[in-house]
Design a protein around this motif. Structure first.
Motif, PDB file in Angstrom:
ATOM      1  N   VAL A   1      11.910   1.267  -2.682  1.00 21.84           N
ATOM      2  CA  VAL A   1      11.056   2.389  -2.309  1.00 21.84           C
ATOM      3  C   VAL A   1      11.463   2.882  -0.934  1.00 21.84           C
ATOM      4  O   VAL A   1      11.814   2.088  -0.053  1.00 21.84           O
ATOM      5  N   SER A   2      11.426   4.200  -0.746  1.00 20.82           N
ATOM      6  CA  SER A   2      11.709   4.799   0.555  1.00 20.82           C
ATOM      7  C   SER A   2      10.612   5.782   0.907  1.00 20.82           C
ATOM      8  O   SER A   2      10.102   6.499   0.035  1.00 20.82           O
ATOM      9  N   ALA A   3      10.242   5.811   2.165  1.00 22.05           N
ATOM     10  CA  ALA A   3       9.267   6.778   2.670  1.00 22.05           C
ATOM     11  C   ALA A   3       9.445   6.848   4.177  1.00 22.05           C
ATOM     12  O   ALA A   3      10.342   6.242   4.743  1.00 22.05           O
ATOM     13  N   GLY A   4       8.567   7.587   4.844  1.00 22.42           N
ATOM     14  CA  GLY A   4       8.665   7.743   6.291  1.00 22.42           C
ATOM     15  C   GLY A   4       9.449   8.970   6.683  1.00 22.42           C
ATOM     16  O   GLY A   4       9.206   9.576   7.724  1.00 22.42           O
ATOM     17  N   GLU A   5      10.412   9.333   5.849  1.00 21.07           N
ATOM     18  CA  GLU A   5      11.243  10.505   6.053  1.00 21.07           C
ATOM     19  C   GLU A   5      11.980  10.757   4.748  1.00 21.07           C
ATOM     20  O   GLU A   5      12.159   9.838   3.943  1.00 21.07           O
ATOM     21  N   ALA A   6      12.377  12.000   4.509  1.00 23.53           N
ATOM     22  CA  ALA A   6      13.041  12.326   3.243  1.00 23.53           C
ATOM     23  C   ALA A   6      14.361  11.570   3.121  1.00 23.53           C
ATOM     24  O   ALA A   6      15.124  11.444   4.077  1.00 23.53           O
ATOM     25  N   LEU A   7      14.639  11.076   1.924  1.00 26.52           N
ATOM     26  CA  LEU A   7      15.861  10.328   1.646  1.00 26.52           C
ATOM     27  C   LEU A   7      16.956  11.282   1.184  1.00 26.52           C
ATOM     28  O   LEU A   7      16.810  11.942   0.153  1.00 26.52           O
ATOM     29  N   PRO A   8      18.073  11.387   1.914  1.00 32.91           N
ATOM     30  CA  PRO A   8      19.177  12.237   1.451  1.00 32.91           C
ATOM     31  C   PRO A   8      19.678  11.769   0.087  1.00 32.91           C
ATOM     32  O   PRO A   8      19.776  10.574  -0.179  1.00 32.91           O
ATOM     33  N   ALA A   9      20.011  12.728  -0.766  1.00 31.19           N
ATOM     34  CA  ALA A   9      20.405  12.406  -2.139  1.00 31.19           C
ATOM     35  C   ALA A   9      21.571  11.429  -2.183  1.00 31.19           C
ATOM     36  O   ALA A   9      21.577  10.481  -2.988  1.00 31.19           O
ATOM     37  N   HIS A  10      22.586  11.640  -1.335  1.00 29.70           N
ATOM     38  CA  HIS A  10      23.773  10.795  -1.442  1.00 29.70           C
ATOM     39  C   HIS A  10      23.493   9.354  -1.030  1.00 29.70           C
ATOM     40  O   HIS A  10      24.167   8.432  -1.504  1.00 29.70           O
ATOM     41  N   ILE A  11      22.470   9.129  -0.179  1.00 34.32           N
ATOM     42  CA  ILE A  11      22.102   7.759   0.193  1.00 34.32           C
ATOM     43  C   ILE A  11      21.476   7.056  -1.009  1.00 34.32           C
ATOM     44  O   ILE A  11      21.802   5.901  -1.330  1.00 34.32           O
ATOM     45  N   GLY A  12      20.569   7.739  -1.691  1.00 27.87           N
ATOM     46  CA  GLY A  12      19.961   7.155  -2.878  1.00 27.87           C
ATOM     47  C   GLY A  12      20.987   6.852  -3.958  1.00 27.87           C
ATOM     48  O   GLY A  12      20.945   5.791  -4.608  1.00 27.87           O
TER      49      GLY A  12
ATOM     50  N   VAL B   1      25.325  14.304   6.890  1.00 31.32           N
ATOM     51  CA  VAL B   1      25.478  12.873   6.624  1.00 31.32           C
ATOM     52  C   VAL B   1      26.167  12.606   5.291  1.00 31.32           C
ATOM     53  O   VAL B   1      26.553  11.459   5.008  1.00 31.32           O
ATOM     54  N   SER B   2      26.343  13.642   4.483  1.00 30.35           N
ATOM     55  CA  SER B   2      27.113  13.448   3.257  1.00 30.35           C
ATOM     56  C   SER B   2      28.616  13.380   3.543  1.00 30.35           C
ATOM     57  O   SER B   2      29.400  13.009   2.664  1.00 30.35           O
ATOM     58  N   HIS B   3      29.019  13.728   4.779  1.00 29.86           N
ATOM     59  CA  HIS B   3      30.425  13.601   5.177  1.00 29.86           C
ATOM     60  C   HIS B   3      30.704  12.147   5.533  1.00 29.86           C
ATOM     61  O   HIS B   3      29.870  11.464   6.144  1.00 29.86           O
ATOM     62  N   GLU B   4      31.854  11.663   5.208  1.00 30.85           N
ATOM     63  CA  GLU B   4      32.195  10.252   5.395  1.00 30.85           C
ATOM     64  C   GLU B   4      32.173   9.794   6.849  1.00 30.85           C
ATOM     65  O   GLU B   4      32.027   8.601   7.125  1.00 30.85           O
TER      66      GLU B   4
END
Length: 563
Positions: free
Chosen positions: A334-345, A477-480
């Motif tokens: 579970v993640s919360a506190g701030e939106a989770l970037p798609a590529h991290i998930g 942050v989707s950049h390597e």
């Protein structure tokens, strides 16, 4: 169910006593790196702590602040306070000294339960309190050096030294204190000592379901923290609707929340959710870190893990990341506190083998009211309203907006706070009848999924079009090369607002002109040509609250000061 809660109601009966009554007394409720606590032990110790507070002169509805690390003593203090009919107030353990003085004066604490490890943290502000609270020290009874020093340095706060263990009862100690002319304020007591001496007779205050049970101070992402008042029934509301309704938490689960118990998110994760079904919570008393997470995951094999996006990012960058993140039993994250970037998930799912449910909650609503589901995950979105909650997206005049229009998210549901303590105008703006204003900008697509666009104060327009800082940050942050990013609006030489980015690079990357230009092109391709950052500033870290939320307002202030 929620409507089964009778008006005479104390939350401790559902979360502690009910588990003992149905035969779970010998089961471990909480475990930390050094100790464990069964449900029976939690019941007995919370009763003794409730009686100890009463014997020390703490009255019903008075405030008891908890400045504690996440150990098995925390639930004893929290539920013991609620059992006594007093108001429990978890305190952020990472605040600067002036904020402790502010909060303790603001809530007029009658007692402060504090970990010995935090003695040096609060020492500088104790003599600035208008009301001297009863001090209850948690930790090794022999580790009193720091507190002895504080007692000497802050004699205005403490009328008696920390008592040494004795065979007398707590009531005898209190009687002796009263005969000496002391009213109890400013006295120092040891947690284990008062529990050992307290009356063991079962006691639970006859509170009401609508009576305030605890406060949660906001994390201060946009200014000074505000005390949100929550009633007894709010805890079970979140446990039923999100804990059971979305996560499907059950008795055989073991949970680990990297987010701390002082945070509304962590309080649900590792306190109310597991206790609502008789599960077990594995606690970590230190700062969240990849090493600490992996150690806890390996040792206790949790089935549910809770974190924030910045921690998921750090875990994915750590050499120890593996299938299950160390737990062979892991079934949901579970993640919360701030939106989770798609590529991290997506990276987490591909690397760890378990999906991450991104959701939105708030201190004002106590826990998550908007979330993805285990069977319905759309990375990049915050999902849909949790059943039992209603959500709307409105403009500045309160008019409902249509598909893909950006506006403020407002929500209603049974866990809403009663308002802010001594903040009338802010309470009126936030708690408008049944609806709570979140301060978050959102849009809803044609299929009913909600997408985070930023805080109300963070949004800005470029060429007449709204720009969500989160969209630009997610592209970066989707950049390597980019580990973290934060974006604000900044005036250019012509007085027009354009995006400015602050980035933290991953190890092995250098911020040369070629990389910075590459990042600008990358954002144009990912987010839109008008959204690319005209300026990119390299940082070693980004300002965040203790709960992991970006503090963009601090970057705006720094940037304005530099100009």
């Amino acid at each position: 169910m929620l409507n089964e809660l009778r008006r005479p109601y104390n939350a401790v009966t559902d979360f502690v006593d009910a588990n003992v009554a149905r035969g779970l007394g010998n089961k471990i409720a909480f475990i930390d790196p050094e100790r464990s606590l069964t449900y029976d032990g939690l019941q007995v110790r919370s009763i003794r702590f409730a009686n100890a507070l009463r014997e020390l002169g703490v009255e019903r509805e008075q405030r008891v602040t908890l400045l504690l690390n996440d150990t098995v003593d925390y639930p004893v203090a929290f539920w013991g306070t609620i059992r006594a009919g007093a108001i429990a107030i978890p305190l952020n353990t990472y605040l600067p000294h002036p904020q402790y003085a502010y909060i303790l004066n603001d809530c007029r604490a009658a007692a402060l339960v504090v970990d010995t490890a935090l003695a040096e943290t609060i020492a500088p502000m104790l003599d600035r309190l208008a009301r001297k609270p009863v001090l209850i020290v948690v930790g090794d009874s022999e580790a009193t050096t720091s507190w002895s020093r504080i007692a000497v340095q802050s004699t205005a706060c403490f009328r008696t030294p920390m008592p040494q263990p004795s065979t007398s009862s707590l009531s005898q100690d209190v009687d002796a204190r009263n005969k000496s002319g002391h009213d109890g304020r400013g006295t120092v007591h040891h947690f284990e000592d008062i529990i050992a001496k307290a009356d063991a007779t079962p006691f639970t205050a006859d509170t009401l379901s609508d009576e305030v049970a605890f406060w949660m101070y906001t994390s201060g992402s946009t200014g000074d923290p505000k005390g949100v008042k929550h009633v007894h029934s709010n805890l079970m509301a979140t446990a039923k609707l999100f804990g059971e309704g979305i996560l499907g938490i059950r008795e055989n689960d073991v949970v680990h929340s990297a987010s701390k118990l002082f945070f509304a998110y962590g309080l649900g994760n590792a306190m109310s959710f597991p206790l609502s079904v008789g599960a077990t919570a594995a606690l970590w008393p230190h700062r969240p870190s990849p090493e600490g997470v992996f150690e806890t995951m390996r040792r206790h094999q949790p089935t549910i893990f809770y974190g924030v996006p910045s921690l998921y990012t750090a875990l994915l960058s750590h050499h120890g990341i593996c299938k299950g993140a160390g737990s062979d039993r892991l079934r949901i994250c579970v993640s919360a506190g701030e939106a989770l970037p798609a590529h991290i998930g997506e990276r987490w799912r591909d690397t760890v083998g378990v999906d991450v449910l991104d959701g939105l909650g708030s201190t004002e609503m106590l826990n998550t009211f908007l979330s993805n589901r285990p069977t319905d995950i759309r990375y990049g979105s915050t999902g849909k309203p949790v059943p039992g909650y209603d959500a709307r997206i409105v403009d500045e005049n309160g008019r409902d907006l249509g598909t893909d229009e950006i506006g403020e998210l407002i929500v209603r549901g049974p866990s809403a706070g009663e308002g802010y303590w001594n903040q009338r105008e802010k309470s009126r703006r936030t708690f408008a009848g049944e609806w709570t204003h979140t301060g978050d900008k959102y849009r809803r697509d044609a299929e009913g999924y909600y997408y985070y666009c930023g805080r109300t104060d963070d949004m800005f327009k470029v060429s007449g079009m709204w720009v969500s800082p989160f969209d630009v940050e997610a592209a970066l942050v989707s950049h390597e090369a980019v580990l973290e990013a934060a974006v604000i609006g900044k005036e250019d030489a012509d007085g027009l607002i354009k995006p400015k980015a602050f980035i933290v690079l991953k190890n092995g990357f250098k911020a040369d002109d070629l990389l910075l230009e590459t990042l600008k092109v990358h954002v144009k391709d990912k987010a839109g040509p008008w959204k690319f950052p005209r300026w990119i500033e390299l940082r070693s870290n980004l300002p965040r609250t203790a709960t992991g939320k970006l503090q963009r307002f601090k970057l705006r202030e720094e940037d304005a000061g530099a100009r």
